[in-house]
Enzyme design. Structure first.
Site, short mmCIF file in Angstrom:
data_model
loop_
_atom_site.label_atom_id
_atom_site.label_comp_id
_atom_site.label_asym_id
_atom_site.label_seq_id
_atom_site.Cartn_x
_atom_site.Cartn_y
_atom_site.Cartn_z
N ASP A 27 4.98 -70.50 -56.52
CA ASP A 27 3.58 -71.13 -57.04
C ASP A 27 2.50 -69.97 -57.30
OD1 ASP A 27 1.82 -73.26 -57.81
OD2 ASP A 27 0.28 -72.61 -56.13
N GLU A 29 -1.39 -68.22 -58.42
CA GLU A 29 -3.06 -68.42 -58.59
C GLU A 29 -3.28 -67.48 -59.64
OE1 GLU A 29 -4.11 -70.83 -57.16
OE2 GLU A 29 -2.96 -71.27 -55.51
N ASP A 84 3.05 -72.20 -64.74
CA ASP A 84 3.70 -71.04 -63.92
C ASP A 84 4.51 -70.12 -64.53
OD1 ASP A 84 1.89 -71.66 -61.51
OD2 ASP A 84 3.23 -73.24 -61.12
N TYR A 149 -4.80 -72.04 -47.94
CA TYR A 149 -4.55 -73.06 -49.08
C TYR A 149 -3.41 -72.43 -49.86
CZ TYR A 149 -5.98 -74.88 -53.62
OH TYR A 149 -5.66 -75.39 -54.84
N ASP A 153 0.52 -74.54 -50.94
CA ASP A 153 0.75 -74.70 -52.22
C ASP A 153 2.28 -74.65 -52.19
OD1 ASP A 153 -1.37 -75.77 -53.35
OD2 ASP A 153 -2.13 -74.10 -54.31
#
Length: 257
Positions: A27, A29, A84, A149, A153
């Site tokens: 994942d 960010e 992504d 967090y 994910d």
């Protein structure tokens, strides 16, 4: 292993470990508010029973990941993978050997756009906290809540893959899923060709052939300017003077607004 990797030596050691695993959960960010290219701020990985964050802003480059991401024998599990893949492509090269949990979920009868949190809740009975959904991932240092967090994910991607794979096979839809993933693998790069950027324009079909040609040329110019300056394309050609210089027609101007 530390929950977050922020130096090149630890990153190199991590890549050596990743190459020994048959599957990775992935994942990202990122931030993309004013720039054309997304800024990859954090890369999260799960492998075996471990989860880790890579602080991509602290590392000079992610080259050691390229071979791993290009190896189809190492599966890559993502949820709603396309964004992504676009974000990671410039830093790690294209990813192959993909398993998109959102696509798999749709093929077993769940909503086509089901979110990761809802899928984890429905299939695994785990509830995820979303307090950091709109956080600024470019700011440092990251808080413990942000790191927790981010790790969540990817924490459940591998269990989701196992549960979804089993259900797809039970339903006789595994071959359908493989066809979808082969198409996703084949995309390779999600970079936009400036000459195709006109396809994102709303209302271009209302124009006559001559004005459509002008609109396509303007869209390509705008895209090239955005790429070269790393600014979002919406920042260009939003003034009447610019539009008038390309085509003195209010109908043509409407598609840029």
């Amino acid at each position: 292993m530390s929950a977050i990797i922020s130096d090149q030596q630890a990153f190199a050691q991590l890549c050596g470990q990743l190459a020994q695993h048959a599957s990775l959960g992935i994942d990202t960010e990122f931030m993309r508010e004013r720039t054309y290219f997304a800024q990859l701020c954090l890369l999260q990985l799960s492998f075996g029973d471990q989860v880790v964050c890579i602080d991509t802003l602290a590392l000079p480059e992610l080259g050691p990941l390229r071979t791993i991401m290009a190896t189809p024998a190492i599966g890559k599990v993502l949820h709603a993978a396309r964004q992504d893949l676009e974000v990671m492509g410039p830093a790690t090269g294209p990813l192959v050997g993909l398993f998109d949990t959102q696509v798999a979920a749709a093929l077993i009868g769940l909503p086509a756009q089901i979110g990761y949190g809802d899928l984890v809740s429905q299939l695994l009975g785990q509830r995820l906290h979303k307090a950091e959904t709109r956080t600024d991932w470019s700011r440092r240092p990251l808080s413990s809540a942000q790191i927790a967090y981010a790790l969540d994910d990817v924490r459940y991607l591998q269990p989701l893959r196992e549960r979804l794979s089993s259900r797809l096979q039970q339903l006789g839809r595994w071959n359908w899923f493989q066809e979808e993933m082969a198409q996703l693998d084949a995309v390779g790069s999600y970079a936009i060709d400036p000459e195709d950027s006109w396809r994102r324009l709303k209302g271009i079909a209302e124009l006559d052939a001559g004005r459509q040609s002008l609109a396509r040329a303007l869209a390509a110019w705008r895209e090239r300017r955005a790429i070269s300056s790393d600014r979002r394309a919406t920042g260009y050609c939003r003034t009447p003077r610019c539009a008038t210089s390309c085509c003195a027609c209010r109908t043509t101007w409407r598609i840029w607004r």
